[in-house]
Structure formats: C-alpha cells, structure tokens
Design a protein around this motif. Structure first.
Motif, PDB file in Angstrom:
ATOM      1  N   ASN A 317       0.798  -1.227   0.000  1.00 25.00           N
ATOM      2  CA  ASN A 317       0.000   0.000   0.000  1.00 25.00           C
ATOM      3  C   ASN A 317       0.837   1.286   0.000  1.00 25.00           C
ATOM      4  O   ASN A 317       0.396   2.333   0.455  1.00 25.00           O
ATOM      5  N   VAL A 318       2.064   1.203  -0.517  1.00 27.17           N
ATOM      6  CA  VAL A 318       2.878   2.399  -0.730  1.00 27.17           C
ATOM      7  C   VAL A 318       3.052   2.567  -2.246  1.00 27.17           C
ATOM      8  O   VAL A 318       3.464   1.632  -2.931  1.00 27.17           O
ATOM      9  N   GLN A 319       2.707   3.759  -2.766  1.00 25.78           N
ATOM     10  CA  GLN A 319       2.801   4.016  -4.209  1.00 25.78           C
ATOM     11  C   GLN A 319       4.191   4.570  -4.546  1.00 25.78           C
ATOM     12  O   GLN A 319       4.647   5.542  -3.937  1.00 25.78           O
ATOM     13  N   TYR A 320       4.861   3.956  -5.537  1.00 26.92           N
ATOM     14  CA  TYR A 320       6.168   4.444  -6.004  1.00 26.92           C
ATOM     15  C   TYR A 320       5.970   5.176  -7.329  1.00 26.92           C
ATOM     16  O   TYR A 320       5.392   4.618  -8.261  1.00 26.92           O
ATOM     17  N   ILE A 321       6.469   6.419  -7.394  1.00 27.14           N
ATOM     18  CA  ILE A 321       6.263   7.250  -8.594  1.00 27.14           C
ATOM     19  C   ILE A 321       7.608   7.715  -9.157  1.00 27.14           C
ATOM     20  O   ILE A 321       8.454   8.264  -8.441  1.00 27.14           O
ATOM     21  N   ASN A 322       7.783   7.494 -10.467  1.00 26.67           N
ATOM     22  CA  ASN A 322       9.010   7.876 -11.169  1.00 26.67           C
ATOM     23  C   ASN A 322       8.788   9.197 -11.911  1.00 26.67           C
ATOM     24  O   ASN A 322       8.095   9.252 -12.919  1.00 26.67           O
ATOM     25  N   ASP A 323       9.402  10.263 -11.390  1.00 29.42           N
ATOM     26  CA  ASP A 323       9.335  11.575 -12.049  1.00 29.42           C
ATOM     27  C   ASP A 323      10.759  12.038 -12.377  1.00 29.42           C
ATOM     28  O   ASP A 323      11.113  13.191 -12.181  1.00 29.42           O
ATOM     29  N   SER A 324      11.558  11.090 -12.888  1.00 31.34           N
ATOM     30  CA  SER A 324      12.977  11.370 -13.150  1.00 31.34           C
ATOM     31  C   SER A 324      13.163  12.519 -14.138  1.00 31.34           C
ATOM     32  O   SER A 324      14.188  13.188 -14.166  1.00 31.34           O
ATOM     33  N   LYS A 325      12.124  12.763 -14.964  1.00 30.10           N
ATOM     34  CA  LYS A 325      12.223  13.822 -15.972  1.00 30.10           C
ATOM     35  C   LYS A 325      12.202  15.214 -15.336  1.00 30.10           C
ATOM     36  O   LYS A 325      12.480  16.211 -16.005  1.00 30.10           O
ATOM     37  N   ALA A 326      11.877  15.290 -14.048  1.00 34.37           N
ATOM     38  CA  ALA A 326      11.872  16.592 -13.358  1.00 34.37           C
ATOM     39  C   ALA A 326      13.314  17.007 -13.100  1.00 34.37           C
ATOM     40  O   ALA A 326      13.904  16.671 -12.081  1.00 34.37           O
ATOM     41  N   THR A 327      13.893  17.744 -14.050  1.00 34.27           N
ATOM     42  CA  THR A 327      15.297  18.135 -13.903  1.00 34.27           C
ATOM     43  C   THR A 327      15.447  19.573 -13.423  1.00 34.27           C
ATOM     44  O   THR A 327      16.540  20.110 -13.403  1.00 34.27           O
ATOM     45  N   ASN A 328      14.343  20.225 -13.067  1.00 37.00           N
ATOM     46  CA  ASN A 328      14.447  21.557 -12.469  1.00 37.00           C
ATOM     47  C   ASN A 328      13.401  21.723 -11.363  1.00 37.00           C
ATOM     48  O   ASN A 328      12.498  20.899 -11.211  1.00 37.00           O
ATOM     49  N   VAL A 329      13.541  22.787 -10.596  1.00 35.19           N
ATOM     50  CA  VAL A 329      12.695  23.002  -9.417  1.00 35.19           C
ATOM     51  C   VAL A 329      11.227  23.134  -9.808  1.00 35.19           C
ATOM     52  O   VAL A 329      10.331  22.611  -9.138  1.00 35.19           O
ATOM     53  N   ASN A 330      10.962  23.810 -10.923  1.00 32.14           N
ATOM     54  CA  ASN A 330       9.581  24.044 -11.324  1.00 32.14           C
ATOM     55  C   ASN A 330       8.850  22.738 -11.619  1.00 32.14           C
ATOM     56  O   ASN A 330       7.688  22.542 -11.254  1.00 32.14           O
ATOM     57  N   ALA A 331       9.548  21.795 -12.257  1.00 32.62           N
ATOM     58  CA  ALA A 331       8.941  20.492 -12.553  1.00 32.62           C
ATOM     59  C   ALA A 331       8.635  19.744 -11.264  1.00 32.62           C
ATOM     60  O   ALA A 331       7.585  19.115 -11.113  1.00 32.62           O
ATOM     61  N   THR A 332       9.556  19.825 -10.303  1.00 28.39           N
ATOM     62  CA  THR A 332       9.344  19.152  -9.018  1.00 28.39           C
ATOM     63  C   THR A 332       8.213  19.816  -8.247  1.00 28.39           C
ATOM     64  O   THR A 332       7.459  19.151  -7.526  1.00 28.39           O
ATOM     65  N   PHE A 333       8.055  21.122  -8.418  1.00 30.29           N
ATOM     66  CA  PHE A 333       6.929  21.837  -7.790  1.00 30.29           C
ATOM     67  C   PHE A 333       5.609  21.190  -8.220  1.00 30.29           C
ATOM     68  O   PHE A 333       4.746  20.886  -7.395  1.00 30.29           O
ATOM     69  N   PHE A 334       5.444  20.949  -9.521  1.00 31.32           N
ATOM     70  CA  PHE A 334       4.212  20.310 -10.027  1.00 31.32           C
ATOM     71  C   PHE A 334       4.022  18.932  -9.400  1.00 31.32           C
ATOM     72  O   PHE A 334       2.917  18.529  -9.062  1.00 31.32           O
ATOM     73  N   ALA A 335       5.144  18.196  -9.289  1.00 31.42           N
ATOM     74  CA  ALA A 335       5.065  16.833  -8.763  1.00 31.42           C
ATOM     75  C   ALA A 335       4.614  16.848  -7.302  1.00 31.42           C
ATOM     76  O   ALA A 335       3.668  16.155  -6.925  1.00 31.42           O
ATOM     77  N   LEU A 336       5.279  17.662  -6.484  1.00 30.17           N
ATOM     78  CA  LEU A 336       4.923  17.723  -5.059  1.00 30.17           C
ATOM     79  C   LEU A 336       3.495  18.241  -4.886  1.00 30.17           C
ATOM     80  O   LEU A 336       2.746  17.770  -4.032  1.00 30.17           O
TER      81      LEU A 336
END
Length: 443
Positions: A317-336
């Motif tokens: 019941n733990v979801q693993y998500i691959n967002d390796s394409k987030a190579t800048n802060v703005n992309a990670t902002f969307f992910a979080l």
C-alpha cells in the motif's frame, strides 16, 4: 557546399544523412566518442567523420555548420566559426526548408514533452499523417530525408531555438517559462526567456501562438514585444472569447467561433499542470480541424510519458512514482503539488543554480522524509534540514529505494523527483528513471 556537423548523436547523424542526400559535401566532427550504432550509419552512408577531436582545418572551411544542441556557444570551435562569420545553425533550421510539411513547434521549461506527446497522439489518432521529432525520438532531419509525413509535432528546446534564423512553425506553443539552464545564458533569466520566444519570431498573421496566460514571464514578454501570430491563450483562472480555459470542472476550448467542451474528470492525465498541457494540445487539434469525438476519446485514453509522474508499483500500500524527468525546481513543484499522501521524496543530482525556497511550503505540507541522491547534497540539506524529520544521503539508486521502503508506512508515496540533472551518477534522466523502476521491482 560544405556542411560540417558538430556532434555525432541523433540530430547530428540525421542532419548528415539529409545533407548528403541534398548534395552537400558533409563532414561530422565530435569532440567526444561517437556511439558505434551512429558510426555504422555514417560509414554505410559514405559520410566522413572524426571523433574525440575537432580538426580545425576540416571544420573552418564550412559554408554552413549544424551544431548539436548539447554543445554550448562557449565551445572554442564554435567561437572560431562565429568569428569567421560561418553560419552556425540547429538541425531544425537546416532541415525545415527541405520539407513542405506543416510543423507544430512546442517549447517551454516544463510540460513540453507531455504536450508534444499528447498533441501527436491527438493528431495520429485522427488519422493524420504526422511525424514526431525535435527533442524526442528519431531526428527531424532524417525524417525529412525520408519525406513521408504531411505534418510534424516538434519538441523544441531553447538550444534548438537559439540556432534558428528563418524557421517558423505554423503553430507554436509555449507551455510555461521558469528559470532553467541559466548556466548557458550568462545566468540572465531574460536571455533564456528571449530564447524561448524565438519560436514565434518568424511567424506571420497566418500562424498561431498558443501560450499559458497564467505565466508571468510569458505575459510580461507579450506586453513588451510583438508577434504577428494569432494569439491563443489558455488558463486555469481566466476565461476568454477565444482560447482555452477551465470553468466549473469543464475544459472549454473556443477557436474560430467553434466551441469544444469536456469534463476535466474524463481527461486521463491528472493534475492542474496536465490540464494546461491538455488545453494546449486540444487547441492544436481544433486548429487542425479534428473531430470533437476523436479529441474526446484521445484525451481520455492518453497514457502519459515515461519518467514523468509515472506510477511504477504499489507495494504494501505504498505508491512508487518515477518523475525522473523533473530536472528543475519548477517540474518538481508540479510533482509535489499533485501529491495527496505523506511523501518520501528522493531528490538531488547536478544543480543548475536551483532556488529550493519555492518548494518550502509544499515540503512542509507534504514531505515526511528526504533522501538525497547526488554527489553533492549540501544545498538540499541546508534548505530542508530543519523542515523534515528524516534527511538521508545515498549515492546509488538501490540504496535510495531500499531506504525509502524502510521509512514508509501504509498509504505513503515514494516520489523520485530530482529537481536536478542526472549526470553525476547516471547517464541521463532516462537511465535514472529506469534504475529507479528496476530497484522498485526488486523490492
């Protein structure tokens, strides 16, 4: 005419093939090693090449030079070419005159791959004879040499746009602009913004520019500068007489007095940023006169892009998500921002001058632990050391994933969203994402 190609990768070899076909005297030079599969193609096509060096006498006699996007303007050989007044252009600029196909050019700091893939999916599902190129897949130049498509969807990086002189897409999209790659733009944000807007510099009244009207950098540029293209905005907060917007959980796209509506919950891609990508792609589909039913079906069955918020597995019941394409802060902002459960965040790599402050509120709200995966994690530890309870450092993907499993509880999410480039520990972001998925599957 002598064509010199700098860089023997996908775009370089594709350009060499097209150049040879069009009667140029072609020479490929790569300062690094050319991969075996590309060498074979060059040899098979009878194209001269060298690697692990740049022989000036064979390069500085060029009539035109195609520079691969990975080579910076500051490279010594590029400076010498510019001093001599030899045009240094990108693959897109070289190949475009050799095709009658319509091109749809897509740029932006984030979301451009998803928007490109979704646009391609919409057009292909509608039965259009369409190619996909630019930053993705097979080189544009090589596809132009094969000459089989009536239109192309091109993902264009700022580096590819820096090398255009006359190229114009019939339809251009700017998904958003946030600071990225500033090391290549003298650390001046405005230089990077101008670079993105080169996508519209040659457009005429017959052409279209689709853009995010919520984006500050885009709106500011459009206030101060002119483009001849017809403007089509999209927004999450505003409504338009012509453009795309969200109202009462419905996406509406109005173009040439024609309206298209679709419930946002029927769109396969989740998250606000993906509604923007969907609005941009749907605007293209409307301009290309694709039937409403086809657009609806395509938006509801689109699978998303590998390494971009890609759900890998649920374990205990733990979801693993691959967002390796987030190579800048703005992309990670969307992910979080799209996380809905307590998150163990795997972050780090080669920092491009990141400012982690803009993630602070999201980290406080959503992140229970941070696992730093990089050679130098000092900046991340300084930024978030006092914000999260658990802060760990690892130097390989297996340890990162095992560590994450140890500290998660039922209902948590493990998110790989590095906010950095991957070159310290991995070949590229794809390699990083694949290693993450493999490690998760091995748990």
């Amino acid at each position: 005419m002598r064509l010199v190609v700098l860089g023997g990768g996908e775009s370089g070899v594709g350009t060499a093939i097209l150049g040879k076909q069009k009667g140029y005297d072609v020479f490929v030079s790569d300062f690094g090693k050319i991969k075996e599969n590309y060498k074979e193609v060059l040899i098979k096509n009878g194209i001269d090449w060298e690697d692990e060096k740049h022989t000036e006498s064979l390069i500085l006699n060029a009539d035109v030079v195609m520079k691969s996007p990975g080579i910076p303007e500051k490279a010594a050989i590029v400076k010498k070419l510019v001093e001599k007044g030899i045009p240094v252009i990108s693959e897109i600029e070289f190949a475009a005159p050799f095709t009658k196909a319509i091109t749809i050019g897509i740029t932006g700091s984030n979301g451009k791959t998803t928007t490109t893939m979704l646009t391609y999916h919409l057009l292909k599902s509608a039965g259009l004879n369409v190619g996909l190129a630019g930053n993705i897949g097979k080189s544009f130049a090589e596809q132009v040499a094969e000459d089989k498509y009536d239109s192309y969807v091109l993902e264009l990086s700022s580096f590819q746009l820096d090398g255009i002189i006359n190229y114009k897409p019939h339809i251009a999209i700017i998904t958003n602009i946030s600071p990225d790659h500033l090391d290549r733009y003298d650390y001046k944000y405005e230089n990077y913004i101008d670079s993105k807007f080169r996508i519209t510099m040659n457009q005429t009244e017959e052409d279209y520019l689709i853009y995010d009207a919520d984006d500050e950098a885009i709106s500011e540029w459009l206030k101060k500068n002119k483009t001849k293209a017809k403007l089509i905005p999209f927004s999450l907060t505003q409504t338009f007489e012509e453009g795309a917007f969200i109202k009462d959980n419905t996406m509406e796209v109005i173009i040439n007095q024609e309206e298209f509506k679709m419930e946002t919950e029927s769109i396969a891609l989740e998250g606000k940023h993906n509604f923007k990508n969907a609005m941009a792609a749907t605007s293209v589909a409307k301009l290309m006169q694709i039937r409403k039913a086809t657009i609806r079906e395509s938006l509801s069955n689109f699978q998303g892009v590998e390494h971009r918020l890609e759900k890998v597995l649920k374990i205990q019941n733990v979801q693993y998500i691959n967002d390796s394409k987030a190579t800048n802060v703005n992309a990670t902002f969307f992910a979080l921002d799209s996380m809905t459960t307590p998150t163990v965040w795997i972050v780090g790599g080669v920092d491009k001058g990141n400012d982690y402050n803009e993630l602070m509120a999201l980290v406080r709200e959503k992140v229970k632990a941070i696992i730093c995966l990089g050679v130098d994690n000092r900046k991340i530890i300084d930024a978030f050391g006092n914000v999260v309870d658990i802060m760990l450092e690892v130097n390989n993907m297996n340890d990162a994933v095992k560590m994450a499993q140890r500290i998660t509880e039922k209902g948590d999410t493990v998110l790989l969203s590095p906010a950095c480039a991957s070159f310290d520990l991995f070949e590229n972001y794809e390699d990083r994402g694949r290693q993450f998925k493999e490690a998760v599957h091995n748990l």
